[in-house]
Design a protein around this motif. Structure first.
Motif, PDB file in Angstrom:
ATOM      1  N   GLY A 393       0.843  -1.177   0.000  1.00 42.21           N
ATOM      2  CA  GLY A 393       0.000   0.000   0.000  1.00 42.21           C
ATOM      3  C   GLY A 393       0.881   1.229   0.000  1.00 42.21           C
ATOM      4  N   TYR A 394       0.287   2.379   0.270  1.00 39.29           N
ATOM      5  CA  TYR A 394       1.071   3.611   0.330  1.00 39.29           C
ATOM      6  C   TYR A 394       0.364   4.619   1.220  1.00 39.29           C
ATOM      7  CZ  TYR A 394      -2.193   5.234  -3.308  1.00 39.29           C
ATOM      8  OH  TYR A 394      -3.322   5.564  -4.020  1.00 39.29           O
ATOM      9  N   GLU A 395       1.148   5.503   1.799  1.00 34.81           N
ATOM     10  CA  GLU A 395       0.632   6.559   2.662  1.00 34.81           C
ATOM     11  C   GLU A 395       0.783   7.910   1.986  1.00 34.81           C
ATOM     12  OE1 GLU A 395       1.438   6.574   7.021  1.00 34.81           O
ATOM     13  OE2 GLU A 395       2.871   4.981   6.504  1.00 34.81           O
ATOM     14  N   ILE A 396      -0.273   8.726   2.034  1.00 37.61           N
ATOM     15  CA  ILE A 396      -0.220  10.144   1.666  1.00 37.61           C
ATOM     16  C   ILE A 396      -1.177  10.862   2.610  1.00 37.61           C
ATOM     17  CG2 ILE A 396      -0.656  11.882  -0.112  1.00 37.61           C
ATOM     18  CD1 ILE A 396      -0.073   9.836  -2.226  1.00 37.61           C
ATOM     19  N   HIS A 397      -0.619  11.491   3.643  1.00 39.91           N
ATOM     20  CA  HIS A 397      -1.505  12.157   4.599  1.00 39.91           C
ATOM     21  C   HIS A 397      -0.764  13.230   5.377  1.00 39.91           C
ATOM     22  CE1 HIS A 397       0.118  10.079   8.213  1.00 39.91           C
ATOM     23  NE2 HIS A 397       0.316   9.070   7.387  1.00 39.91           N
ATOM     24  N   MET A 398      -1.568  14.117   5.952  1.00 37.95           N
ATOM     25  CA  MET A 398      -1.057  15.176   6.824  1.00 37.95           C
ATOM     26  C   MET A 398      -1.413  14.812   8.259  1.00 37.95           C
ATOM     27  SD  MET A 398      -0.154  17.498   4.416  1.00 37.95           S
ATOM     28  CE  MET A 398      -0.188  19.146   5.087  1.00 37.95           C
ATOM     29  N   GLY A 399      -0.497  15.027   9.165  1.00 33.19           N
ATOM     30  CA  GLY A 399      -0.823  14.908  10.577  1.00 33.19           C
ATOM     31  C   GLY A 399      -0.610  13.527  11.162  1.00 33.19           C
ATOM     32  N   GLN A 400      -0.887  13.443  12.466  1.00 32.83           N
ATOM     33  CA  GLN A 400      -0.686  12.223  13.228  1.00 32.83           C
ATOM     34  C   GLN A 400      -1.976  11.853  13.955  1.00 32.83           C
ATOM     35  OE1 GLN A 400       2.179  10.406  13.142  1.00 32.83           O
ATOM     36  NE2 GLN A 400       2.943  11.893  11.648  1.00 32.83           N
ATOM     37  N   THR A 401      -2.229  10.555  14.061  1.00 34.26           N
ATOM     38  CA  THR A 401      -3.390  10.057  14.785  1.00 34.26           C
ATOM     39  C   THR A 401      -2.907   9.272  15.992  1.00 34.26           C
ATOM     40  OG1 THR A 401      -4.747   9.981  12.796  1.00 34.26           O
ATOM     41  CG2 THR A 401      -5.443   8.608  14.637  1.00 34.26           C
ATOM     42  N   ILE A 402      -3.417   9.648  17.163  1.00 38.19           N
ATOM     43  CA  ILE A 402      -2.963   9.066  18.431  1.00 38.19           C
ATOM     44  C   ILE A 402      -4.112   8.304  19.071  1.00 38.19           C
ATOM     45  CG2 ILE A 402      -1.932   9.559  20.677  1.00 38.19           C
ATOM     46  CD1 ILE A 402      -1.870  12.326  18.178  1.00 38.19           C
ATOM     47  N   ALA A 403      -3.828   7.082  19.530  1.00 39.18           N
ATOM     48  CA  ALA A 403      -4.846   6.279  20.197  1.00 39.18           C
ATOM     49  C   ALA A 403      -4.935   6.646  21.661  1.00 39.18           C
ATOM     50  CB  ALA A 403      -4.511   4.796  20.056  1.00 39.18           C
ATOM     51  N   ASP A 404      -6.159   6.629  22.190  1.00 41.42           N
ATOM     52  CA  ASP A 404      -6.382   6.781  23.628  1.00 41.42           C
ATOM     53  C   ASP A 404      -6.294   5.391  24.256  1.00 41.42           C
ATOM     54  OD1 ASP A 404      -6.818   9.478  23.191  1.00 41.42           O
ATOM     55  OD2 ASP A 404      -8.994   9.263  23.070  1.00 41.42           O
ATOM     56  N   GLY A 405      -5.117   5.060  24.737  1.00 39.63           N
ATOM     57  CA  GLY A 405      -4.907   3.728  25.302  1.00 39.63           C
ATOM     58  C   GLY A 405      -3.933   2.935  24.461  1.00 39.63           C
ATOM     59  N   PRO A 406      -3.803   1.655  24.723  1.00 40.83           N
ATOM     60  CA  PRO A 406      -2.839   0.817  24.004  1.00 40.83           C
ATOM     61  C   PRO A 406      -3.161   0.768  22.517  1.00 40.83           C
ATOM     62  CG  PRO A 406      -3.708  -0.309  25.929  1.00 40.83           C
ATOM     63  CD  PRO A 406      -4.548   0.904  25.743  1.00 40.83           C
ATOM     64  N   PRO A 407      -2.140   0.708  21.662  1.00 35.57           N
ATOM     65  CA  PRO A 407      -2.391   0.602  20.221  1.00 35.57           C
ATOM     66  C   PRO A 407      -3.050  -0.721  19.870  1.00 35.57           C
ATOM     67  CG  PRO A 407      -0.056   0.318  20.704  1.00 35.57           C
ATOM     68  CD  PRO A 407      -0.702   0.749  21.979  1.00 35.57           C
ATOM     69  N   GLN A 408      -3.928  -0.648  18.903  1.00 33.08           N
ATOM     70  CA  GLN A 408      -4.586  -1.846  18.356  1.00 33.08           C
ATOM     71  C   GLN A 408      -4.457  -1.759  16.839  1.00 33.08           C
ATOM     72  OE1 GLN A 408      -5.919  -4.294  20.129  1.00 33.08           O
ATOM     73  NE2 GLN A 408      -5.688  -3.338  22.139  1.00 33.08           N
ATOM     74  N   THR A 430      -7.394   2.967   8.852  1.00 31.55           N
ATOM     75  CA  THR A 430      -5.998   2.841   8.456  1.00 31.55           C
ATOM     76  C   THR A 430      -5.578   4.028   7.611  1.00 31.55           C
ATOM     77  OG1 THR A 430      -4.435   1.494   7.187  1.00 31.55           O
ATOM     78  CG2 THR A 430      -6.713   1.485   6.442  1.00 31.55           C
ATOM     79  N   TYR A 431      -4.278   4.320   7.610  1.00 25.91           N
ATOM     80  CA  TYR A 431      -3.737   5.330   6.719  1.00 25.91           C
ATOM     81  C   TYR A 431      -3.301   4.746   5.374  1.00 25.91           C
ATOM     82  CZ  TYR A 431      -3.570   9.427   9.766  1.00 25.91           C
ATOM     83  OH  TYR A 431      -3.897  10.524  10.510  1.00 25.91           O
ATOM     84  N   LEU A 432      -3.410   3.446   5.195  1.00 22.75           N
ATOM     85  CA  LEU A 432      -2.835   2.781   4.037  1.00 22.75           C
ATOM     86  C   LEU A 432      -3.779   2.798   2.837  1.00 22.75           C
ATOM     87  CD1 LEU A 432      -1.243  -0.218   5.925  1.00 22.75           C
ATOM     88  CD2 LEU A 432       0.017   1.543   4.657  1.00 22.75           C
ATOM     89  N   HIS A 433      -3.490   3.695   1.893  1.00 22.52           N
ATOM     90  CA  HIS A 433      -4.170   3.604   0.605  1.00 22.52           C
ATOM     91  C   HIS A 433      -3.737   2.314  -0.082  1.00 22.52           C
ATOM     92  CE1 HIS A 433      -5.790   7.661   0.647  1.00 22.52           C
ATOM     93  NE2 HIS A 433      -4.605   8.122   1.010  1.00 22.52           N
ATOM     94  N   GLY A 434      -4.642   1.741  -0.847  1.00 19.28           N
ATOM     95  CA  GLY A 434      -4.336   0.498  -1.545  1.00 19.28           C
ATOM     96  C   GLY A 434      -4.428  -0.735  -0.673  1.00 19.28           C
ATOM     97  N   ILE A 435      -4.827  -0.588   0.591  1.00 17.77           N
ATOM     98  CA  ILE A 435      -4.906  -1.753   1.474  1.00 17.77           C
ATOM     99  C   ILE A 435      -5.913  -2.763   0.942  1.00 17.77           C
ATOM    100  CG2 ILE A 435      -6.596  -0.655   3.032  1.00 17.77           C
ATOM    101  CD1 ILE A 435      -5.229  -2.161   5.338  1.00 17.77           C
ATOM    102  N   ILE A 436      -6.987  -2.269   0.308  1.00 20.27           N
ATOM    103  CA  ILE A 436      -8.027  -3.181  -0.168  1.00 20.27           C
ATOM    104  C   ILE A 436      -7.708  -3.694  -1.572  1.00 20.27           C
ATOM    105  CG2 ILE A 436     -10.537  -3.511  -0.307  1.00 20.27           C
ATOM    106  CD1 ILE A 436     -10.962  -1.191   1.455  1.00 20.27           C
ATOM    107  N   ASP A 437      -6.498  -3.442  -2.062  1.00 24.78           N
ATOM    108  CA  ASP A 437      -6.036  -4.123  -3.266  1.00 24.78           C
ATOM    109  C   ASP A 437      -5.513  -5.520  -2.940  1.00 24.78           C
ATOM    110  OD1 ASP A 437      -6.606  -1.839  -4.655  1.00 24.78           O
ATOM    111  OD2 ASP A 437      -4.530  -1.290  -5.072  1.00 24.78           O
ATOM    112  N   ASN A 438      -5.278  -5.795  -1.647  1.00 23.43           N
ATOM    113  CA  ASN A 438      -4.658  -7.050  -1.232  1.00 23.43           C
ATOM    114  C   ASN A 438      -5.726  -8.114  -0.969  1.00 23.43           C
ATOM    115  OD1 ASN A 438      -1.634  -6.269  -0.703  1.00 23.43           O
ATOM    116  ND2 ASN A 438      -2.851  -4.593   0.132  1.00 23.43           N
ATOM    117  N   PRO A 439      -5.630  -9.283  -1.613  1.00 21.55           N
ATOM    118  CA  PRO A 439      -6.670 -10.313  -1.472  1.00 21.55           C
ATOM    119  C   PRO A 439      -6.952 -10.713  -0.034  1.00 21.55           C
ATOM    120  CG  PRO A 439      -5.230 -10.861  -3.304  1.00 21.55           C
ATOM    121  CD  PRO A 439      -4.611  -9.671  -2.618  1.00 21.55           C
TER     122      PRO A 439
END
Length: 490
Positions: A393-408, A430-439
């Motif tokens: 996949g690939y990432e193209i994004h601005m900023g950061q996303t932080i979880a409240d609590g342990p990462p999942q 998810t931040y991953l473009h193209g993730i749903i290209d994967n079977p």
């Protein structure tokens, strides 16, 4: 070494990008080493190069057709609209700021961008032949021509044999071709070596008189009449095509997937592989009732997350998405859609919006802070509990996303970095473009709704390769390739 070739248009959406891709494939088949080039692209569909730089998705697709990795020199200037009057400006793959249309079209700025574009072209032309250039919009916009960095100004720099494309399906093809050429200066018209009529319905022999009349009127030969086709699939770059994508509900027994139409929707090619899965009925919608009918609801990427999120709240779609989640539907967010599924999206520096912050849909325990630095990377990753990073996949994004609590995490990148947030099989982002290209991801997504298995995983890459070959065959059958090659031999 072949002379460069360029495809320009009487208007936007006449087929320049697709025809450029087709010729990239033809030249590759004929033993050449072509590469695509578009000096300036305006699109919300973009892609990350192997070096982690950002270009228009169309040039990445054209590079695929040419059989080479995409490179930032193929699209040195990319404009990504954030509103009706402003765009992010990406130069040589890196964000340099956001400008209003007025600011962007100031003459000094355009001069600097033209210099950067010609330098990128020259670098590319030193490595490939022929360069297959694509224009933008219409070549006869008189008020913009002296600031143009994309069309005939670039054709003259490259000394490209240039072909004018007109869409006969929209009507008025004689007026559009004649008027376009009549408005050119003599030195501009001298670039034009032929006319290609695109999207002809019916028997092209019925247009023989039209070909002759256009040639007599303009002094430029019609070198091809391409038929209107629906049976060749190529990724599109312009969001105008979304109006033609199926929105209604399909046959019983299929898994219904609704992609929410956003005002600044980006990277809608994320869903092409899913749309070709025989188990799926995929549609794009901004209708709350159609969201309720879906089994799976996907919030796609956005170039202005806060503004699109506010629109969803105001038109009732936000409530429909939350209700779909409460009734057991699967809700997935990708990139900007992932940000929207969280508890808040904040933009304190005004990176995308004048609104400093807004509450998200609250389906994921995360918060996002938009920042000026953009992440652009191709990624290999393991989906969910996979032990091997065998997905892409690939990432193209601005900023950061932080979880409240342990990462999942939804995925683990090849470098061990977690991505996204997994609240359960029916809600993740998810931040991953193209993730749903994967079977493996498609099968996981559909598993709660169908026991049907495909006989073999859908090979999207092989499918696209076949489409390029079919497009090349269609062009060869309907375009005078001898005239094209004669124009390209210096």
């Amino acid at each position: 070494m072949l002379r460069p070739i360029m495809f320009v248009g009487t208007a936007s959406d006449v087929g320049k990008s697709i025809i450029t891709a087709g010729f990239c494939r033809i030249f590759r088949q004929d033993g050449h080493r072509p590469a695509p080039f578009k000096a300036q692209n305006m699109s919300l569909n973009s892609y990350a190069t192997p070096e982690g730089l950002e270009i228009g998705r169309a040039q990445a697709v054209q590079a695929e057709a040419a059989g080479i990795p995409c490179h930032v020199d193929m699209n040195p200037v990319l404009l990504k609209p954030t509103s009706d009057q402003a765009s992010q400006v990406v130069l040589n793959g890196r964000l340099i700021g956001t400008q209003s249309a007025y600011e962007y079209f100031r003459e000094n700025d355009r001069h600097e961008l033209f210099v950067a574009a010609t330098q990128a072209y020259d670098r590319l032309a030193g490595r490939f032949s022929p360069i297959v250039l694509e224009g933008a919009g219409s070549i006869s916009e008189l008020n913009l021509k002296r600031r143009d960095i994309t069309n005939l100004r670039m054709a003259r720099h490259a000394d490209a044999a240039t072909y004018l494309i007109a869409d006969i399906d929209r009507g008025g093809v004689f007026g559009s071709v004649y008027g376009t050429l009549a408005l050119l200066e003599p030195e501009e018209k001298s670039c034009i070596k032929g006319i290609i009529i695109n999207k002809f319905r019916g028997d092209a022999r019925l247009f023989e008189d039209g070909r002759q009349q256009l040639a007599e009127l303009t002094g430029v030969p019609v070198v091809g009449v391409l038929p209107y086709f629906r049976d060749i699939f190529l990724e599109e770059e312009d969001s105008v095509v979304l109006a033609r994508k199926q929105r209604g509900l399909g046959a019983a027994g299929l898994v219904k997937v609704a992609v929410v139409l956003l005002g600044r929707m980006s990277n809608f090619t994320d869903f092409d592989a899913l749309g070709h899965d025989p188990r799926v009925q995929l549609y794009y919608t901004h209708d709350a009732a159609e969201i309720q009918e879906a089994d799976i609801v996907i919030l796609p990427g956005s170039k202005n997350t806060i503004e699109d999120l506010l629109t969803l709240k105001n038109n009732g779609l936000a409530a429909a998405i939350v209700q779909a989640h409460r009734t057991g539907k699967t809700v997935v967010g990708i990139c900007g859609g992932y940000q929207m599924l969280g508890r808040s999206v904040e933009d304190p520096a005004g990176v995308e919006s004048r609104v400093p912050a807004t509450a998200g849909l609250g389906l994921l325990p995360v918060r996002t802070v938009l920042q000026g630095e953009k992440t652009t990377q191709q990624r290999r990753f393991a989906f969910r509990d996979g032990a091997v990073p065998d997905c892409q996949g690939y990432e193209i994004h601005m900023g950061q996303t932080i979880a409240d609590g342990p990462p999942q995490p939804v995925a683990t990148l090849a470098d061990g970095t977690p991505d996204g947030y997994f609240a359960g099989p029916r809600c993740w982002g998810t931040y991953l473009h193209g993730i749903i290209d994967n079977p493996v991801v498609i099968d996981y997504l559909l598993a709660p709704y169908t026991s049907q298995k495909t006989s073999a995983p859908f090979d999207f890459a092989a499918f696209k390769n076949e489409q390029f070959d079919r497009l090349a065959a269609l062009i060869r059958e309907n375009v005078d390739m001898a005239q094209i090659y004669a124009a390209l031999h210096r």
